[in-house]
Scaffold this motif. Structure first.
Motif, PDB file in Angstrom:
ATOM      1  N   VAL A 206      20.316  45.419  86.835  1.00  0.00           N
ATOM      2  CA  VAL A 206      20.634  45.392  85.406  1.00  0.00           C
ATOM      3  C   VAL A 206      19.512  44.658  84.680  1.00  0.00           C
ATOM      4  O   VAL A 206      19.234  43.487  84.967  1.00  0.00           O
ATOM      5  CB  VAL A 206      21.982  44.688  85.148  1.00  0.00           C
ATOM      6  N   VAL A 207      18.860  45.347  83.747  1.00  0.00           N
ATOM      7  CA  VAL A 207      17.761  44.737  82.994  1.00  0.00           C
ATOM      8  C   VAL A 207      17.953  45.012  81.515  1.00  0.00           C
ATOM      9  O   VAL A 207      18.477  46.048  81.118  1.00  0.00           O
ATOM     10  CB  VAL A 207      16.391  45.287  83.461  1.00  0.00           C
ATOM     11  N   LYS A 208      17.539  44.046  80.700  1.00  0.00           N
ATOM     12  CA  LYS A 208      17.552  44.210  79.250  1.00  0.00           C
ATOM     13  C   LYS A 208      16.126  44.486  78.799  1.00  0.00           C
ATOM     14  O   LYS A 208      15.223  43.693  79.039  1.00  0.00           O
ATOM     15  CB  LYS A 208      18.088  42.950  78.567  1.00  0.00           C
ATOM     16  N   LEU A 209      15.929  45.622  78.130  1.00  0.00           N
ATOM     17  CA  LEU A 209      14.598  46.050  77.707  1.00  0.00           C
ATOM     18  C   LEU A 209      14.601  46.302  76.204  1.00  0.00           C
ATOM     19  O   LEU A 209      15.609  46.721  75.637  1.00  0.00           O
ATOM     20  CB  LEU A 209      14.189  47.319  78.448  1.00  0.00           C
ATOM     21  N   THR A 210      13.459  46.061  75.585  1.00  0.00           N
ATOM     22  CA  THR A 210      13.362  46.285  74.147  1.00  0.00           C
ATOM     23  C   THR A 210      12.135  47.122  73.823  1.00  0.00           C
ATOM     24  O   THR A 210      11.135  47.105  74.546  1.00  0.00           O
ATOM     25  CB  THR A 210      13.275  44.944  73.381  1.00  0.00           C
ATOM     26  N   ALA A 211      12.238  47.863  72.736  1.00  0.00           N
ATOM     27  CA  ALA A 211      11.136  48.675  72.227  1.00  0.00           C
ATOM     28  C   ALA A 211      11.213  48.671  70.709  1.00  0.00           C
ATOM     29  O   ALA A 211      12.228  48.273  70.124  1.00  0.00           O
ATOM     30  CB  ALA A 211      11.223  50.105  72.769  1.00  0.00           C
ATOM     31  N   ARG A 212      10.121  49.116  70.069  1.00  0.00           N
ATOM     32  CA  ARG A 212      10.096  49.115  68.617  1.00  0.00           C
ATOM     33  C   ARG A 212       9.200  50.234  68.112  1.00  0.00           C
ATOM     34  O   ARG A 212       8.285  50.667  68.810  1.00  0.00           O
ATOM     35  CB  ARG A 212       9.622  47.765  68.084  1.00  0.00           C
ATOM     36  N   ILE A 213       9.488  50.677  66.929  1.00  0.00           N
ATOM     37  CA  ILE A 213       8.639  51.637  66.224  1.00  0.00           C
ATOM     38  C   ILE A 213       7.850  50.863  65.167  1.00  0.00           C
ATOM     39  O   ILE A 213       8.436  50.131  64.363  1.00  0.00           O
ATOM     40  CB  ILE A 213       9.465  52.743  65.561  1.00  0.00           C
ATOM     41  N   GLU A 214       6.514  51.000  65.196  1.00  0.00           N
ATOM     42  CA  GLU A 214       5.671  50.298  64.235  1.00  0.00           C
ATOM     43  C   GLU A 214       4.919  51.295  63.372  1.00  0.00           C
ATOM     44  O   GLU A 214       4.436  52.320  63.869  1.00  0.00           O
ATOM     45  CB  GLU A 214       4.679  49.369  64.947  1.00  0.00           C
ATOM     46  N   PHE A 215       4.848  50.990  62.088  1.00  0.00           N
ATOM     47  CA  PHE A 215       4.083  51.811  61.144  1.00  0.00           C
ATOM     48  C   PHE A 215       3.026  50.914  60.526  1.00  0.00           C
ATOM     49  O   PHE A 215       3.338  49.885  59.917  1.00  0.00           O
ATOM     50  CB  PHE A 215       5.004  52.388  60.068  1.00  0.00           C
ATOM     51  N   ASN A 216       1.752  51.330  60.714  1.00  0.00           N
ATOM     52  CA  ASN A 216       0.618  50.511  60.275  1.00  0.00           C
ATOM     53  C   ASN A 216       0.698  49.101  60.863  1.00  0.00           C
ATOM     54  O   ASN A 216       0.483  48.101  60.180  1.00  0.00           O
ATOM     55  CB  ASN A 216       0.553  50.443  58.740  1.00  0.00           C
ATOM     56  N   ASN A 217       1.038  49.041  62.150  1.00  0.00           N
ATOM     57  CA  ASN A 217       1.115  47.791  62.917  1.00  0.00           C
ATOM     58  C   ASN A 217       2.196  46.848  62.422  1.00  0.00           C
ATOM     59  O   ASN A 217       2.171  45.648  62.721  1.00  0.00           O
ATOM     60  CB  ASN A 217      -0.232  47.065  62.923  1.00  0.00           C
ATOM     61  N   LYS A 218       3.170  47.334  61.684  1.00  0.00           N
ATOM     62  CA  LYS A 218       4.296  46.534  61.237  1.00  0.00           C
ATOM     63  C   LYS A 218       5.600  47.171  61.715  1.00  0.00           C
ATOM     64  O   LYS A 218       5.701  48.391  61.801  1.00  0.00           O
ATOM     65  CB  LYS A 218       4.301  46.412  59.705  1.00  0.00           C
TER      66      LYS A 218
END
Length: 441
Positions: A138-150
């Motif tokens: 069981v692992v907790k993972l995160t990701a994100r969407i960035e627009f113009n590095n924000k």
């Protein structure tokens, strides 16, 4: 080697194109993204500045044809402004500046190893992911969407973007998971539920199902919708679980037990712990824990005896030898204890009575033996005491007798005493005569 030759060809081809076409270098762009071509369709959104195709084809096949959203086609043999194309026997490398927005299609005998590289201001960022995990971990993972590095926060419209996670098995026939295929193992969500902390903050959180065959995989994270697509990939190796468990029936005195076998070469034994939850037929729960785990460990289930259905949940907590903490669940175990039939109940009762009577007889026999032994010990002790007392009395009497005789002196008769004196005088006179006679001579 194939891709290196393509890069050389692309550089050579760029010499004859206008200088402004050389300003974009997808290899140096920090926001570069990749899309694996599992199908021959993909979508270009408004955030894409340029595309670089690395297409691998069946050897000897014709160069691919690109179909743009408006239906127009791009060919390797036709020069088009903003397009650089190098084709070889087994593949194509294409660079397209400012590609048309919308759905594209590829026509050709492409292989799954082909990919598209995007130069874009809209990027998918996946946080650091371990290169090795245990099956079922069981692992907790995160990701994100960035627009113009924000960070691109979506607020209440968080369901506009879905991030799905896949595992693609290796093509190595010697690997244990060869031919396992591609698994969907979960998705990243931004709804503020489960492991996700806040809804719509742009940080997507995933909990993955890693209960798959062990072996090497390629981890794929795909994000997007009908407007855009992004993908992240990396190698991942699933290791076998370091703790295996067996359910043993009638192991000790007819009781059930769990036997744990731990791989000492994979984990730090001093930091291992187990949580066991036994669900009883009456819906009660029994919590058991194991620490200081031995390489081979036996846990008795003393309360799993009555007829009914039992369920056993197990969780393993530990640390690898390189210091990475982990947690995983072992597949739930089930135990069914049937209600004995009438004949069996009668037979069990008879056996129980016999066992009870035999136990009573053993206890009585032990009591008699213990009493007899106690009596014998008492008699033996008494005899020893009597003998010691008699010996002491004799020794004391002998000592008193010796002291008495030592102090008392025997009386000598007067006659014997005077006679003794006369004898001494006579002896002296005779000695004197002998000396005188010797002198005369």
């Amino acid at each position: 080697m194939f891709r290196q030759l393509f890069l050389i060809g692309l550089i050579c081809a760029s010499v004859v194109l206008p200088a402004k076409a050389n300003n974009f270098n997808p290899q140096d762009d920090a926001s570069q993204q990749k899309i694996k071509l599992l199908s021959n369709r993909f979508r270009v959104d408004q955030a894409v500045d340029a595309l670089v195709f690395i297409i691998e084809r069946k050897p000897g096949s014709a160069p691919i044809i690109l179909v743009r959203p408006d239906g127009s086609k791009l060919y390797a043999t036709r020069a088009v402004e903003g397009v650089k194309w190098v084709d070889a026997n087994a593949g194509d490398m294409i660079e397209i500046k400012q590609p048309m927005i919308g759905p594209w299609q590829i026509v050709g005998d492409i292989l799954p190893s082909s990919e598209i590289r995007l130069a874009t201001s809209l990027a998918l960022k996946v946080n650091e992911f371990p290169s090795e995990l245990f099956v079922g971990e069981v692992v907790k993972l995160t990701a994100r969407i960035e627009f113009n590095n924000k960070l691109l926060a979506l607020g209440r419209v968080d369901d506009l973007i879905k991030l799905q996670v896949f595992l693609r098995s290796t093509t190595d026939s010697s690997a244990p998971n060869f031919g396992a295929g591609t698994f969907t193992i979960g998705q990243y969500i931004d709804d503020g539920q489960g492991l996700d902390e806040r809804r719509g903050d742009g940080v997507f959180t995933g909990r993955l199902d890693l209960d798959k065959p062990n072996g090497p995989y390629t981890l794929l994270v795909r994000g997007g919708n009908k407007v855009f697509e992004r993908e992240y990939s990396q190698p991942l190796y699933l290791r076998p679980q370091p703790v295996k468990v067996d359910l043993i029936s009638a192991a000790i005195d007819g009781q059930y037990a769990l036997r744990f076998i731990t791989n000492e070469q994979a984990v730090d034994m001093s930091q291992m712990a187990l949580q066991v939850i036994v669900h009883h037929p009456d819906d009660t729960k029994e919590h058991l824990s194991v620490s200081n785990l031995a390489p081979t460990h036996l846990l008795r289930l003393e309360n799993v005896q009555k007829p009914g259905r039992y369920k056993i949940d197990l969780e393993v907590f530990g640390t690898t030898l390189d210091g990475r903490e982990f947690k995983y669940s072992i597949e739930q175990m089930k135990v069914k204890i049937d209600v004995p039939a009438a004949k069996e109940v009668k037979a069990l009762k008879i056996e129980a009575d016999k066992a009870r009577k035999a136990k009573f007889k053993r206890e009585q026999l032990l009591k008699r033996r213990k009493a007899a032994q106690q009596k014998a010990d008492e008699e033996k002790s008494l005899i020893i005491i009597i003998v010691m007392v008699n010996v002491l009395v004799l020794l004391l009497g002998a000592l008193l007798m010796w002291l008495f005789l030592r102090k008392k002196k025997p009386k000598v008769p007067k006659e014997d005493a005077d006679g003794g004196k006369d004898d001494k005088k006579k002896d002296k006179k005779e000695d004197k005569k002998d000396k005188e006679s010797k002198k005369k001579k």
